[in-house]
Design a protein around this motif. Sequence first.
Motif, PDB file in Angstrom:
ATOM      1  N   ALA A  95      27.385  58.103  55.411  1.00 35.00           N
ATOM      2  CA  ALA A  95      27.664  58.149  53.967  1.00 35.00           C
ATOM      3  C   ALA A  95      28.474  56.931  53.532  1.00 35.00           C
ATOM      4  O   ALA A  95      28.210  56.338  52.475  1.00 35.00           O
ATOM      5  CB  ALA A  95      28.423  59.428  53.625  1.00 35.00           C
ATOM      6  N   ALA A  96      29.463  56.540  54.359  1.00 34.80           N
ATOM      7  CA  ALA A  96      30.278  55.361  54.044  1.00 34.80           C
ATOM      8  C   ALA A  96      29.416  54.105  54.035  1.00 34.80           C
ATOM      9  O   ALA A  96      29.534  53.247  53.144  1.00 34.80           O
ATOM     10  CB  ALA A  96      31.414  55.221  55.057  1.00 34.80           C
ATOM     11  N   THR A  97      28.537  53.994  55.027  1.00 31.54           N
ATOM     12  CA  THR A  97      27.631  52.837  55.105  1.00 31.54           C
ATOM     13  C   THR A  97      26.677  52.817  53.904  1.00 31.54           C
ATOM     14  O   THR A  97      26.440  51.767  53.292  1.00 31.54           O
ATOM     15  CB  THR A  97      26.813  52.877  56.413  1.00 31.54           C
ATOM     16  OG1 THR A  97      27.712  53.028  57.516  1.00 31.54           O
ATOM     17  CG2 THR A  97      26.001  51.616  56.604  1.00 31.54           C
ATOM     18  N   GLY A  98      26.147  54.002  53.564  1.00 25.22           N
ATOM     19  CA  GLY A  98      25.258  54.121  52.404  1.00 25.22           C
ATOM     20  C   GLY A  98      25.949  53.739  51.114  1.00 25.22           C
ATOM     21  O   GLY A  98      25.344  53.113  50.233  1.00 25.22           O
TER      22      GLY A  98
ATOM     23  N   THR B 233      37.878  36.761  38.971  1.00 26.86           N
ATOM     24  CA  THR B 233      36.853  37.249  39.913  1.00 26.86           C
ATOM     25  C   THR B 233      37.010  38.745  40.167  1.00 26.86           C
ATOM     26  O   THR B 233      36.888  39.215  41.296  1.00 26.86           O
ATOM     27  CB  THR B 233      36.934  36.480  41.256  1.00 26.86           C
ATOM     28  OG1 THR B 233      38.264  36.639  41.781  1.00 26.86           O
ATOM     29  CG2 THR B 233      36.628  35.016  41.073  1.00 26.86           C
ATOM     30  N   ALA B 234      37.296  39.496  39.096  1.00 29.85           N
ATOM     31  CA  ALA B 234      37.606  40.933  39.237  1.00 29.85           C
ATOM     32  C   ALA B 234      36.472  41.714  39.904  1.00 29.85           C
ATOM     33  O   ALA B 234      36.711  42.571  40.763  1.00 29.85           O
ATOM     34  CB  ALA B 234      37.928  41.527  37.876  1.00 29.85           C
ATOM     35  N   LYS B 235      35.216  41.413  39.520  1.00 31.40           N
ATOM     36  CA  LYS B 235      34.083  42.164  40.080  1.00 31.40           C
ATOM     37  C   LYS B 235      33.941  41.918  41.581  1.00 31.40           C
ATOM     38  O   LYS B 235      33.661  42.838  42.352  1.00 31.40           O
ATOM     39  CB  LYS B 235      32.784  41.774  39.369  1.00 31.40           C
ATOM     40  CG  LYS B 235      32.677  42.355  37.967  1.00 31.40           C
ATOM     41  CD  LYS B 235      31.342  42.015  37.326  1.00 31.40           C
ATOM     42  CE  LYS B 235      31.255  42.614  35.926  1.00 31.40           C
ATOM     43  NZ  LYS B 235      29.999  42.242  35.254  1.00 31.40           N
ATOM     44  N   THR B 236      34.149  40.679  42.008  1.00 26.90           N
ATOM     45  CA  THR B 236      34.066  40.346  43.435  1.00 26.90           C
ATOM     46  C   THR B 236      35.172  41.049  44.204  1.00 26.90           C
ATOM     47  O   THR B 236      34.953  41.588  45.288  1.00 26.90           O
ATOM     48  CB  THR B 236      34.184  38.810  43.637  1.00 26.90           C
ATOM     49  OG1 THR B 236      33.246  38.180  42.786  1.00 26.90           O
ATOM     50  CG2 THR B 236      33.917  38.427  45.072  1.00 26.90           C
ATOM     51  N   VAL B 237      36.388  41.042  43.644  1.00 25.37           N
ATOM     52  CA  VAL B 237      37.535  41.697  44.276  1.00 25.37           C
ATOM     53  C   VAL B 237      37.258  43.187  44.454  1.00 25.37           C
ATOM     54  O   VAL B 237      37.511  43.766  45.521  1.00 25.37           O
ATOM     55  CB  VAL B 237      38.817  41.485  43.431  1.00 25.37           C
ATOM     56  CG1 VAL B 237      39.949  42.401  43.909  1.00 25.37           C
ATOM     57  CG2 VAL B 237      39.259  40.034  43.518  1.00 25.37           C
ATOM     58  N   MET B 238      36.711  43.820  43.412  1.00 22.28           N
ATOM     59  CA  MET B 238      36.397  45.250  43.483  1.00 22.28           C
ATOM     60  C   MET B 238      35.366  45.519  44.588  1.00 22.28           C
ATOM     61  O   MET B 238      35.478  46.498  45.333  1.00 22.28           O
ATOM     62  CB  MET B 238      35.876  45.742  42.131  1.00 22.28           C
ATOM     63  CG  MET B 238      35.628  47.236  42.087  1.00 22.28           C
ATOM     64  SD  MET B 238      35.218  47.774  40.416  1.00 22.28           S
ATOM     65  CE  MET B 238      34.479  49.375  40.755  1.00 22.28           C
TER      66      MET B 238
ATOM     67  N   SER C 153      25.847  50.321  46.791  1.00 19.54           N
ATOM     68  CA  SER C 153      26.571  49.639  45.711  1.00 19.54           C
ATOM     69  C   SER C 153      26.231  48.160  45.658  1.00 19.54           C
ATOM     70  O   SER C 153      26.033  47.591  44.581  1.00 19.54           O
ATOM     71  CB  SER C 153      28.088  49.815  45.914  1.00 19.54           C
ATOM     72  OG  SER C 153      28.422  51.180  45.961  1.00 19.54           O
ATOM     73  N   LEU C 154      26.160  47.507  46.847  1.00 16.62           N
ATOM     74  CA  LEU C 154      25.891  46.072  46.887  1.00 16.62           C
ATOM     75  C   LEU C 154      24.452  45.746  46.496  1.00 16.62           C
ATOM     76  O   LEU C 154      24.194  44.824  45.730  1.00 16.62           O
ATOM     77  CB  LEU C 154      26.179  45.524  48.294  1.00 16.62           C
ATOM     78  CG  LEU C 154      27.640  45.541  48.747  1.00 16.62           C
ATOM     79  CD1 LEU C 154      27.752  45.060  50.188  1.00 16.62           C
ATOM     80  CD2 LEU C 154      28.513  44.683  47.844  1.00 16.62           C
ATOM     81  N   LEU C 155      23.498  46.525  47.028  1.00 18.45           N
ATOM     82  CA  LEU C 155      22.087  46.203  46.813  1.00 18.45           C
ATOM     83  C   LEU C 155      21.613  46.516  45.400  1.00 18.45           C
ATOM     84  O   LEU C 155      20.650  45.922  44.927  1.00 18.45           O
ATOM     85  CB  LEU C 155      21.208  46.952  47.820  1.00 18.45           C
ATOM     86  CG  LEU C 155      21.150  46.340  49.224  1.00 18.45           C
ATOM     87  CD1 LEU C 155      20.277  47.174  50.134  1.00 18.45           C
ATOM     88  CD2 LEU C 155      20.596  44.921  49.177  1.00 18.45           C
ATOM     89  N   SER C 156      22.279  47.470  44.738  1.00 22.50           N
ATOM     90  CA  SER C 156      21.851  47.807  43.374  1.00 22.50           C
ATOM     91  C   SER C 156      21.948  46.573  42.471  1.00 22.50           C
ATOM     92  O   SER C 156      21.017  46.270  41.716  1.00 22.50           O
ATOM     93  CB  SER C 156      22.688  48.958  42.809  1.00 22.50           C
ATOM     94  OG  SER C 156      24.043  48.593  42.751  1.00 22.50           O
TER      95      SER C 156
ATOM     96  N   ALA D 115      34.096  47.787  49.861  1.00 21.42           N
ATOM     97  CA  ALA D 115      33.435  47.563  51.153  1.00 21.42           C
ATOM     98  C   ALA D 115      34.411  47.777  52.306  1.00 21.42           C
ATOM     99  O   ALA D 115      34.074  48.418  53.309  1.00 21.42           O
ATOM    100  CB  ALA D 115      32.858  46.151  51.202  1.00 21.42           C
ATOM    101  N   VAL D 116      35.639  47.269  52.161  1.00 24.68           N
ATOM    102  CA  VAL D 116      36.639  47.405  53.232  1.00 24.68           C
ATOM    103  C   VAL D 116      37.100  48.858  53.343  1.00 24.68           C
ATOM    104  O   VAL D 116      37.308  49.369  54.448  1.00 24.68           O
ATOM    105  CB  VAL D 116      37.823  46.440  52.984  1.00 24.68           C
ATOM    106  CG1 VAL D 116      38.949  46.682  53.972  1.00 24.68           C
ATOM    107  CG2 VAL D 116      37.345  44.996  53.089  1.00 24.68           C
ATOM    108  N   TRP D 117      37.240  49.541  52.196  1.00 23.02           N
ATOM    109  CA  TRP D 117      37.575  50.977  52.235  1.00 23.02           C
ATOM    110  C   TRP D 117      36.499  51.753  53.011  1.00 23.02           C
ATOM    111  O   TRP D 117      36.812  52.591  53.853  1.00 23.02           O
ATOM    112  CB  TRP D 117      37.685  51.529  50.805  1.00 23.02           C
ATOM    113  CG  TRP D 117      37.552  53.020  50.748  1.00 23.02           C
ATOM    114  CD1 TRP D 117      38.514  53.944  51.042  1.00 23.02           C
ATOM    115  CD2 TRP D 117      36.366  53.769  50.442  1.00 23.02           C
ATOM    116  NE1 TRP D 117      38.012  55.215  50.921  1.00 23.02           N
ATOM    117  CE2 TRP D 117      36.697  55.144  50.556  1.00 23.02           C
ATOM    118  CE3 TRP D 117      35.073  53.414  50.077  1.00 23.02           C
ATOM    119  CZ2 TRP D 117      35.767  56.151  50.313  1.00 23.02           C
ATOM    120  CZ3 TRP D 117      34.154  54.417  49.834  1.00 23.02           C
ATOM    121  CH2 TRP D 117      34.490  55.762  49.952  1.00 23.02           C
TER     122      TRP D 117
END
Length: 410
Positions: free
Chosen positions: A148-151, A252-257, A156-159, A262-264
Amino acid sequence: MSHDPQLARSTRNAHLIIFARGVSDFGAFLNMVALSTYVYWLSESVVFVSIFLACRVIGGIVASLFGISFFRRFAGRGALAGLDLARALLLTPLLVLIPTHQLSILPFIAFGIGLCNSLFAIGLNSQLPTWVALEQRVSTNAWITSAAATGAVFGSLLSGLLIATGGFEAVFTVNIGTYVVAASLILPLRALYSVAIVAHRGLSAEWHELRKGLRGAPVLAAMLLISMLDTLGSAAHNVGWPVLSQYISPDTAKTVMGYLLAVWACGKFVGARLASAVLKDRRTQSMELLFMIGVALMSSGFILTFQQTELWLALVLVVWAGIGDGLSEVALISRAQSEPDSLRLPLFSLLTLIQMAGFGVGMLVVGPFYLAWTPAQVIVLFHGLPLTALVVMGLWMKKLPIDVGAWRKY
């Protein structure tokens, strides 16, 4: 070494469930990001996006209320595969209707997807003991949480990538494909372990039986209460991600988010793997204690993350929060699955109700706090609630007639 055919079939079932859940959750996150963006693009209204998200949460709440009667009548793999196919069908109007006609049906699509998402989670978690051997259950739950974490990360990234390259139609097509793949992974499951057949008793009788069961398991009841408070904290940090990202780097707020999420998720993956290693003894006391440790790590991790203005420090601390998230989730699901057959289904329905209602209420409640307070103050308040509940639970447990010695040995 003797080869146990039953255990081999259980391993096969576990692999199918993990991959199905991973693909399904990838689809759910892809869907959540893409549909929210699509709704805003069509309506150009934040209010309509809020209505859309509220419909999704309401769908989850409704699912938790009638999930018991649904799975008492339609238990097994067929119902779960059907829910995946229903999610695929719900998205097809977005490929065939013109955009002006889509806006009026999007809230109904959101409700349907929220309903199916929650029913799928209730059915899979409550019936997992019929497909997977007892000794493989904790490990399977840990891999499900990891998947689930990987998904969440890849969805989120691929969308964003798919929207940029192929438009919204590409996202919806891939999303439909993920649900069809998940259904095809669920269908080969075979029931291996018998459970007590529970007749459909009506909703009030089911809840009465659950209340009676929770009175006999007071620590589990306290875990559910802490889980409810934790969803308020979860709503607070989900609303707060964009605000914190803006504080850290306005340009660069969107990149930071993206980095933070991803790290979480990586931390959650690690936490789930640690839970699998720690819970090898499968004792309920171990699960209960690990849940408490996980919640303490998660809430303190988020509180510290939201105090930061340096990205590297926030990334280090959000791993801490993710590890706690992984530990607590695996421990809670494994502990709930150790309850008798008659209680598991209402228990997971109640857990879904708590999480969906708590998250929905939390999203409404925390918004005004961000207008008057800093993100750091809001997170201290809302993640302070489960930490306070943990302290109260620890003091309360000393007065309970339970085997505290088993906790000290752990």
